[in-house]
Scaffold this active site. Structure first.
Site, PDB file in Angstrom:
ATOM      1  N   SER A 106      -3.712  -6.599   6.864  1.00 26.35           N
ATOM      2  CA  SER A 106      -4.169  -6.382   5.700  1.00 26.35           C
ATOM      3  C   SER A 106      -5.594  -6.595   5.813  1.00 26.35           C
ATOM      4  O   SER A 106      -6.076  -7.210   6.431  1.00 26.35           O
ATOM      5  CB  SER A 106      -3.588  -6.780   4.335  1.00 26.35           C
ATOM      6  OG  SER A 106      -4.076  -6.621   3.364  1.00 26.35           O
ATOM      7  N   TYR A 129      -8.157  -0.955   2.997  1.00 25.80           N
ATOM      8  CA  TYR A 129      -8.445  -0.672   1.710  1.00 25.80           C
ATOM      9  C   TYR A 129      -9.964  -0.390   1.669  1.00 25.80           C
ATOM     10  O   TYR A 129     -10.799  -0.915   2.367  1.00 25.80           O
ATOM     11  CB  TYR A 129      -8.201  -1.928   0.917  1.00 25.80           C
ATOM     12  CG  TYR A 129      -6.939  -2.084   0.491  1.00 25.80           C
ATOM     13  CD1 TYR A 129      -5.964  -1.292   0.087  1.00 25.80           C
ATOM     14  CD2 TYR A 129      -6.435  -3.468   0.418  1.00 25.80           C
ATOM     15  CE1 TYR A 129      -4.654  -1.504  -0.490  1.00 25.80           C
ATOM     16  CE2 TYR A 129      -5.057  -3.848  -0.016  1.00 25.80           C
ATOM     17  CZ  TYR A 129      -4.300  -2.878  -0.525  1.00 25.80           C
ATOM     18  OH  TYR A 129      -3.080  -3.145  -0.958  1.00 25.80           O
ATOM     19  N   THR A 154      -4.337   2.957   3.199  1.00 30.39           N
ATOM     20  CA  THR A 154      -3.297   2.552   2.017  1.00 30.39           C
ATOM     21  C   THR A 154      -3.846   3.418   0.845  1.00 30.39           C
ATOM     22  O   THR A 154      -5.105   3.091   0.562  1.00 30.39           O
ATOM     23  CB  THR A 154      -2.984   1.116   1.771  1.00 30.39           C
ATOM     24  OG1 THR A 154      -2.254   0.662   2.830  1.00 30.39           O
ATOM     25  CG2 THR A 154      -1.957   1.120   0.476  1.00 30.39           C
ATOM     26  N   LYS A 248      -0.543   5.578   4.205  1.00 33.01           N
ATOM     27  CA  LYS A 248       0.643   4.592   3.625  1.00 33.01           C
ATOM     28  C   LYS A 248       0.706   4.712   2.146  1.00 33.01           C
ATOM     29  O   LYS A 248      -0.568   4.629   1.553  1.00 33.01           O
ATOM     30  CB  LYS A 248       0.336   3.173   4.095  1.00 33.01           C
ATOM     31  CG  LYS A 248       1.345   2.070   3.319  1.00 33.01           C
ATOM     32  CD  LYS A 248       1.362   0.888   3.852  1.00 33.01           C
ATOM     33  CE  LYS A 248       2.196  -0.134   3.287  1.00 33.01           C
ATOM     34  NZ  LYS A 248       1.786  -0.763   2.053  1.00 33.01           N
ATOM     35  N   HIS A 272       4.755   0.720  -2.153  1.00 35.52           N
ATOM     36  CA  HIS A 272       4.183  -0.548  -2.224  1.00 35.52           C
ATOM     37  C   HIS A 272       5.128  -1.645  -2.570  1.00 35.52           C
ATOM     38  O   HIS A 272       4.508  -2.662  -3.387  1.00 35.52           O
ATOM     39  CB  HIS A 272       3.091  -0.517  -3.041  1.00 35.52           C
ATOM     40  CG  HIS A 272       1.738  -1.211  -2.746  1.00 35.52           C
ATOM     41  ND1 HIS A 272       0.530  -0.689  -2.124  1.00 35.52           N
ATOM     42  CD2 HIS A 272       1.581  -2.518  -2.552  1.00 35.52           C
ATOM     43  CE1 HIS A 272      -0.193  -1.695  -1.784  1.00 35.52           C
ATOM     44  NE2 HIS A 272       0.250  -2.868  -2.004  1.00 35.52           N
TER      45      HIS A 272
HETATM   46  C1  LIG Z   1       2.674 -10.044  -1.332  1.00 33.37           C
HETATM   47  C2  LIG Z   1       2.514  -8.605  -0.920  1.00 33.37           C
HETATM   48  C3  LIG Z   1       1.311  -8.192  -0.557  1.00 33.37           C
HETATM   49  C4  LIG Z   1       0.981  -7.100  -0.223  1.00 33.37           C
HETATM   50  N1  LIG Z   1      -0.217  -6.597   0.408  1.00 33.37           N
HETATM   51  C5  LIG Z   1      -0.476  -5.503   0.731  1.00 33.37           C
HETATM   52  C6  LIG Z   1      -1.638  -4.955   1.233  1.00 33.37           C
HETATM   53  O1  LIG Z   1      -2.778  -5.961   1.462  1.00 33.37           O
HETATM   54  N2  LIG Z   1      -1.998  -3.798   1.708  1.00 33.37           N
HETATM   55  C7  LIG Z   1      -0.872  -2.842   1.724  1.00 33.37           C
HETATM   56  O2  LIG Z   1      -1.193  -1.669   1.996  1.00 33.37           O
HETATM   57  N3  LIG Z   1       0.157  -3.167   1.283  1.00 33.37           N
HETATM   58  C8  LIG Z   1       0.485  -4.303   0.669  1.00 33.37           C
HETATM   59  N4  LIG Z   1       1.819  -4.721   0.282  1.00 33.37           N
HETATM   60  C9  LIG Z   1       2.923  -3.806   0.345  1.00 33.37           C
HETATM   61  C10 LIG Z   1       3.410  -4.015   1.686  1.00 33.37           C
HETATM   62  O3  LIG Z   1       2.720  -3.113   2.762  1.00 33.37           O
HETATM   63  C11 LIG Z   1       4.920  -3.063   1.423  1.00 33.37           C
HETATM   64  O4  LIG Z   1       4.456  -1.800   1.340  1.00 33.37           O
HETATM   65  C12 LIG Z   1       5.873  -3.672   0.811  1.00 33.37           C
HETATM   66  O5  LIG Z   1       5.903  -5.018   0.639  1.00 33.37           O
HETATM   67  C13 LIG Z   1       7.172  -2.917   1.162  1.00 33.37           C
HETATM   68  O6  LIG Z   1       8.115  -3.446   0.247  1.00 33.37           O
HETATM   69  P1  LIG Z   1       9.282  -4.798   0.473  1.00 33.37           P
HETATM   70  O7  LIG Z   1       8.274  -6.076   0.319  1.00 33.37           O
HETATM   71  O8  LIG Z   1      10.248  -4.583  -0.289  1.00 33.37           O
HETATM   72  O9  LIG Z   1       9.703  -4.593   2.088  1.00 33.37           O
HETATM   73  C14 LIG Z   1       1.973  -6.212  -0.141  1.00 33.37           C
HETATM   74  C15 LIG Z   1       3.304  -6.508  -0.273  1.00 33.37           C
HETATM   75  C16 LIG Z   1       3.371  -7.767  -0.944  1.00 33.37           C
HETATM   76  C17 LIG Z   1       4.979  -8.094  -1.091  1.00 33.37           C
END
Ligand SMILES: Cc1cc2nc3c(=O)[nH]c(=O)nc-3n(C[C@H](O)[C@H](O)[C@H](O)COP(=O)(O)O)c2cc1C
Length: 373
Positions: A106, A129, A154, A248, A272
Site C-alpha cells: 500500500s 493513492y 485504488t 481497484k 474495499h
Molecule cells: C486494515 C485495512 C487496510 C486497508 N488499506 C488499504 C489501502 O491502503 N489501500 C487499498 O487500496 N486498499 C486497502 N484496504 C482494502 C483491501 O485492499 C481490500 O480491498 C479489502 O481488505 C478486501 O476485503 P477483505 O478484507 O474482506 O478481504 C484495506 C483493508 C483493510 C482491512
C-alpha cells in the site's frame, strides 16, 4: 486451541491486539452493512458438483499474464501493517514470496517501497493513492526502479469512509494516546513488546520522499485524497507506468470498460472490504455483470474460505485478493501466520475442487452450474 480456519485466526487476533487496533483491522464504515453483505453474498452462492470425473490429481494454479500462479490469490494492499507486527509489510511480502503469490504494497505502508523490495524476492505490486500529483509521480517512479511488476490504482477513496469504530476509539489523526488507549495497550503485553514499544509506525514511503508539501503526510494519515483525480489523470498514469496497470475499487462494469479502453490491463472489482461507501452491493454480487469487460478480473471483499475463492472463479474472476484474512494471520503468527492462513485457504480450495469434480480450478467456470438462491 487449534486454529482451523480464518475465523479462528480472527478470534485469536481479537484476543492478541488492543481493541483500537483490532477494530481498525476488522471494521467497516457507518453501519457496516457492506461488511455484512460481503459475507452474506458469498454465503448465498451454492455450487452444484459434477461427479465421476477423475479428480485424483488437482491443480488450482492460474495463468496471469504469461506467469503461472500456484493459487489464484494475491495479498491485497492494506495500510498500517506495522500495527499488527513490526515490519508487517516485509513479513507479508516474504510470506507471499514463500507461497509464490503476489503481494501488493500500500501507499500507506509502514515499510517503504525500497525496504520491501530489498527484503523480498517475490512478485511485488504497488498500490497507489493520489494525495498530491507530484508525490504520486515520485512513488510510481520509485516502484518502477525498485522492480515492482504491477501498479494498482485504488479509485474508491476520493474521501475516507466514515469509520465509526475508529472514531469511538479515538483512532483518528492526529493520533493521541488517551487513558483508555493506554489501559487497552497495557492489557496486551505481547503486542506491546512486539509493536507498541517501537512507538507509532511511520508512513515509510513519505519519510524517504522528496516532497515539499507538508500536508501530504497528514492527508495520507487521514485518507484525504486528491478528489479531483479523473479519467484524464488515469490516462496520464497509463502513459507514465510501462508495466501492468490495474484499477481497484470499481463496482460498475461501464467504468471497467472505460478503464480497459484507456489501456488498463486488469480490474479489481472491490468495495474495499466494506470500508468505504456502506450502501454498495457486495463485490461478488456484481462480478457477473463484468462479463463484457475484455480484461482479467480480480475480486475481493469478504473472502474467508477457500470455497469463496472457488465461487469467485466460477463467477468469472481470474483471481482474488485477500485483505483481512492475511492480516489476521500476520497478527497471530507474523510471516508464518500469514503462510498458515493462506495454506488453509489453499487446502480448502483443493477439497472444494475435488468435491465439485473439478480437476482444474479454471474448469469450474465452464463445468459447474451456479445456483444463486
Ligand atoms: C486494515 C485495512 C487496510 C486497508 N488499506 C488499504 C489501502 O491502503 N489501500 C487499498 O487500496 N486498499 C486497502 N484496504 C482494502 C483491501 O485492499 C481490500 O480491498 C479489502 O481488505 C478486501 O476485503 P477483505 O478484507 O474482506 O478481504 C484495506 C483493508 C483493510 C482491512
Amino acid at each position: 486451541m487449534a486454529l482451523l480456519n480464518v475465523e479462528d485466526y480472527r478470534q485469536e487476533a481479537r484476543r492478541l491486539l488492543p481493541r483500537f487496533v483490532f477494530d481498525y483491522l476488522d471494521g467497516g464504515s457507518e453501519d457496516e452493512l457492506a461488511v455484512k453483505e460481503n459475507r452474506a453474498a458469498f454465503e448465498r452462492i451454492r455450487l452444484t458438483p459434477r461427479l465421476l470425473n477423475d479428480v485424483s490429481v488437482r491443480d488450482q494454479g492460474i495463468d496471469w499474464f504469461g506467469r503461472r500462479l500456484p493459487s489464484p490469490i494475491v495479498i491485497a494492499p492494506t495500510g498500517l501493517n506495522g500495527l499488527y507486527r513490526k515490519d508487517g509489510d516485509i513479513l507479508l511480502a516474504r510470506a507471499a514470496a514463500r507461497l509464490g503469490i503476489p503481494f501488493a504494497l500500500s501507499t500507506a505502508s509502514n515499510n517503504s517501497i525500497e525496504q520491501v523490495a530489498n527484503a523480498s524476492n517475490g512478485d511485488l505490486w504497488f498500490q497507489l493513492y493520489v494525495m498530491n500529483r507530484d508525490f504520486a509521480d515520485q512513488l510510481v517512479d520509485r516502484a518502477l526502479v525498485a522492480g515492482f511488476s504491477h501498479l494498482v490504482l485504488t479509485v474508491d477513496v476520493p474521501m475516507g469512509g466514515k469509520r465509526e469504530r475508529d472514531e469511538r476509539n479515538n483512532f483518528v489523526m492526529p493520533f493521541r494516546f488517551r487513558p483508555k488507549t493506554i489501559a487497552d495497550v497495557l492489557c496486551h503485553p505481547r503486542w506491546l513488546w512486539n509493536v507498541g514499544r517501537h512507538g507509532a509506525p511511520a508512513m515509510a514511503n513519505l519519510a524517504t520522499a522528496t516532497i515539499t508539501d507538508p500536508n501530504t503526510q497528514a492527508a495520507l494519515l487521514s485518507r484525504k485524497m486528491d478528489a479531483s483525480f479523473d479519467w484524464d489523470d488515469l490516462k496520464r498514469l497509463r502513459d507514465r507506468w510501462p508495466r501492468r496497470l490495474l484499477v481497484k475499487g470499481l463496482l460498475h462494469s461501464a467504468d471497467a470498460e472505460r478503464a480497459v479502453a484507456l489501456g488498463v490491463d486488469a480490474i479489481v472489482v472491490s468495495n474495499h472490504g466494506g470500508r468505504q461507501l456502506d450502501i454498495v452491493p457486495a463485490s461478488i454480487s456484481v462480478l457477473p455483470r463484468f462479463s463484457s469487460v475484455n480484461a482479467p478480473l480480480i475480486v475481493d471483499s469478504g473472502i474467508r474460505r477457500g470455497s469463496d475463492i472457488v465461487k469467485a472463479i466460477s463467477l468469472g474472476a481470474a483471481a482474488v485478493m485477500i485483505g483481512r484474512a492475511a492480516l489476521f494471520g500476520l497478527a497471530v503468527g507474523g510471516e508464518q501466520g500469514v503462510v498458515e492462513v493462506i495454506k488453509i485457504l489453499q487446502s480448502e480450495i483443493d477439497r472444494t475442487q475435488a468435491l465439485l469434480g473439478a480437476k482444474e480450478l479454471i474448469q469450474t467456470a465452464s463445468k459447474i452450474l451456479t445456483d444463486s438462491e
